[in-house]
Scaffold this motif. Structure first.
Motif, PDB file in Angstrom:
ATOM      1  N   ARG A   6      59.929 -10.220  70.429  1.00 41.84           N
ATOM      2  CA  ARG A   6      60.257 -11.615  70.595  1.00 41.84           C
ATOM      3  C   ARG A   6      59.124 -12.365  71.269  1.00 41.84           C
ATOM      4  NH1 ARG A   6      66.491 -11.228  72.541  1.00 41.84           N
ATOM      5  NH2 ARG A   6      67.229 -10.157  70.687  1.00 41.84           N
ATOM      6  N   ALA A   7      58.475 -11.717  72.213  1.00 38.80           N
ATOM      7  CA  ALA A   7      57.372 -12.375  72.911  1.00 38.80           C
ATOM      8  C   ALA A   7      56.224 -12.679  71.956  1.00 38.80           C
ATOM      9  CB  ALA A   7      56.882 -11.505  74.057  1.00 38.80           C
ATOM     10  N   SER A  13      56.501 -13.430  68.766  1.00 35.75           N
ATOM     11  CA  SER A  13      56.854 -14.566  67.917  1.00 35.75           C
ATOM     12  C   SER A  13      56.802 -15.884  68.684  1.00 35.75           C
ATOM     13  CB  SER A  13      58.228 -14.361  67.297  1.00 35.75           C
ATOM     14  OG  SER A  13      59.218 -14.343  68.290  1.00 35.75           O
ATOM     15  N   ARG A  14      56.896 -15.835  70.002  1.00 31.31           N
ATOM     16  CA  ARG A  14      56.828 -17.052  70.806  1.00 31.31           C
ATOM     17  C   ARG A  14      55.419 -17.360  71.284  1.00 31.31           C
ATOM     18  NH1 ARG A  14      61.690 -14.885  73.919  1.00 31.31           N
ATOM     19  NH2 ARG A  14      60.021 -13.999  75.146  1.00 31.31           N
ATOM     20  N   SER A  15      54.433 -16.605  70.853  1.00 33.53           N
ATOM     21  CA  SER A  15      53.084 -16.748  71.396  1.00 33.53           C
ATOM     22  C   SER A  15      52.273 -17.880  70.785  1.00 33.53           C
ATOM     23  CB  SER A  15      52.310 -15.439  71.215  1.00 33.53           C
ATOM     24  OG  SER A  15      52.917 -14.425  71.975  1.00 33.53           O
TER      25      SER A  15
END
Length: 101
Positions: free
Chosen positions: A1-2, A4-6
């Motif tokens: 998830r991290a 994809s949020r980068s």
């Protein structure tokens, strides 16, 4: 998830802006299943998540990510321009078109 949020899309846009005409997006599809020695593509070439061994030429075991990186560097992946990069040198950056004087 991290991951994809980068903000990878923003990074790509900035790179394309700063290095206009020199950035190519190369899809990763099949690069880790394609042999960097002979070009044979098969799901069975990928023995595990990390191990690559070609079924056709028996090139030897290596890391699947290293094999994929060799394929991308050699231009064996389809580029964002839609060609197979066969006409361009893998060792030379794409040149911008210069206007006729």
């Amino acid at each position: 998830r991290a991951m994809s949020r980068s903000g990878w899309g923003q990074l790509v846009r900035r790179l394309q802006h700063k290095a206009f005409g020199r950035v190519e997006q190369i899809p990763a599809a099949y690069t880790s299943q394609r042999c960097s020695e002979c070009g044979h593509v098969a799901p069975g070439n990928r023995k595990s998540q990390a191990v690559f061994e070609c079924e056709a030429c028996n090139a030897g075991r290596c890391n699947a990510d290293v094999n994929a990186a060799r394929n991308i560097a050699a231009g064996r992946a389809v580029t964002a321009r839609g060609d197979l990069a066969a006409g361009r040198s893998a060792n030379r950056e794409p040149q911008l078109a210069t206007p006729a004087a």
